[in-house]
Design a protein around this motif. Structure first.
Motif, PDB file in Angstrom:
ATOM      1  N   PHE A 232      -3.205  15.187 -12.037  1.00  0.00           N
ATOM      2  CA  PHE A 232      -4.587  14.992 -11.587  1.00  0.00           C
ATOM      3  C   PHE A 232      -4.752  13.754 -10.711  1.00  0.00           C
ATOM      4  CE2 PHE A 232      -4.898  17.417 -15.536  1.00  0.00           C
ATOM      5  CZ  PHE A 232      -5.630  18.504 -15.084  1.00  0.00           C
ATOM      6  N   GLU A 233      -3.650  13.213 -10.172  1.00  0.00           N
ATOM      7  CA  GLU A 233      -3.744  12.044  -9.306  1.00  0.00           C
ATOM      8  C   GLU A 233      -4.525  12.386  -8.039  1.00  0.00           C
ATOM      9  OE1 GLU A 233       0.557  10.051 -10.413  1.00  0.00           O
ATOM     10  OE2 GLU A 233       0.339  11.179  -8.572  1.00  0.00           O
ATOM     11  N   ILE A 234      -5.237  11.404  -7.543  1.00  0.00           N
ATOM     12  CA  ILE A 234      -6.009  11.573  -6.317  1.00  0.00           C
ATOM     13  C   ILE A 234      -5.129  11.226  -5.124  1.00  0.00           C
ATOM     14  CG2 ILE A 234      -8.016  10.762  -5.028  1.00  0.00           C
ATOM     15  CD1 ILE A 234      -9.324  10.133  -7.715  1.00  0.00           C
ATOM     16  N   LYS A 235      -5.158  12.075  -4.093  1.00  0.00           N
ATOM     17  CA  LYS A 235      -4.384  11.827  -2.868  1.00  0.00           C
ATOM     18  C   LYS A 235      -5.079  10.754  -2.050  1.00  0.00           C
ATOM     19  CE  LYS A 235      -2.495  16.423  -2.129  1.00  0.00           C
ATOM     20  NZ  LYS A 235      -2.433  17.541  -1.210  1.00  0.00           N
ATOM     21  N   LYS A 236      -4.559   9.547  -2.083  1.00  0.00           N
ATOM     22  CA  LYS A 236      -5.081   8.479  -1.251  1.00  0.00           C
ATOM     23  C   LYS A 236      -4.105   7.315  -1.277  1.00  0.00           C
ATOM     24  CE  LYS A 236      -8.995   6.751  -2.866  1.00  0.00           C
ATOM     25  NZ  LYS A 236     -10.198   6.441  -3.613  1.00  0.00           N
ATOM     26  N   THR A 237      -4.333   6.335  -0.431  1.00  0.00           N
ATOM     27  CA  THR A 237      -3.487   5.148  -0.369  1.00  0.00           C
ATOM     28  C   THR A 237      -4.015   4.132  -1.373  1.00  0.00           C
ATOM     29  OG1 THR A 237      -3.025   5.579   1.948  1.00  0.00           O
ATOM     30  CG2 THR A 237      -2.610   3.345   1.157  1.00  0.00           C
TER      31      THR A 237
ATOM     32  N   LEU B 190       0.859  -1.179   0.000  1.00  0.00           N
ATOM     33  CA  LEU B 190       0.000   0.000   0.000  1.00  0.00           C
ATOM     34  C   LEU B 190       0.894   1.226   0.000  1.00  0.00           C
ATOM     35  CD1 LEU B 190      -2.774  -0.979   2.546  1.00  0.00           C
ATOM     36  CD2 LEU B 190      -2.928  -0.877   0.065  1.00  0.00           C
ATOM     37  N   VAL B 191       0.664   2.133  -0.950  1.00  0.00           N
ATOM     38  CA  VAL B 191       1.496   3.312  -1.129  1.00  0.00           C
ATOM     39  C   VAL B 191       0.630   4.553  -1.010  1.00  0.00           C
ATOM     40  CG1 VAL B 191       3.005   4.515  -2.752  1.00  0.00           C
ATOM     41  CG2 VAL B 191       3.032   2.029  -2.658  1.00  0.00           C
ATOM     42  N   ARG B 192       1.092   5.510  -0.186  1.00  0.00           N
ATOM     43  CA  ARG B 192       0.378   6.782  -0.033  1.00  0.00           C
ATOM     44  C   ARG B 192       0.871   7.729  -1.120  1.00  0.00           C
ATOM     45  NH1 ARG B 192       1.284   8.426   5.339  1.00  0.00           N
ATOM     46  NH2 ARG B 192       3.177   9.418   4.587  1.00  0.00           N
ATOM     47  N   LEU B 193      -0.017   8.140  -2.017  1.00  0.00           N
ATOM     48  CA  LEU B 193       0.332   9.016  -3.129  1.00  0.00           C
ATOM     49  C   LEU B 193       0.209  10.474  -2.701  1.00  0.00           C
ATOM     50  CD1 LEU B 193      -1.503   7.102  -5.981  1.00  0.00           C
ATOM     51  CD2 LEU B 193       0.915   7.007  -5.382  1.00  0.00           C
TER      52      LEU B 193
END
Length: 44
Positions: A19-24, A10-13
């Motif tokens: 336009f990537e969404i901030k989420k794991t 699991l990687v936290r972005l």
């Protein structure tokens, strides 16, 4: 920690780019095992 090809993490972005969404999210390791053993750079 030993990382092997096709392991899932699991990687936290955060921070994001574009336009990537901030989420794991789950990410799979695609770099070869030889590269994972001898370098500190993993290709997800």
């Amino acid at each position: 920690m030993e990382v092997a090809r096709f392991d899932v993490f699991l990687v936290r972005l955060d921070p994001t780019e574009g336009f990537e969404i901030k989420k794991t999210r789950p990410c799979i390791v695609i770099s070869p095992d030889e590269m994972n053993r001898y370098t500190r750079t993993i290709i997800p």
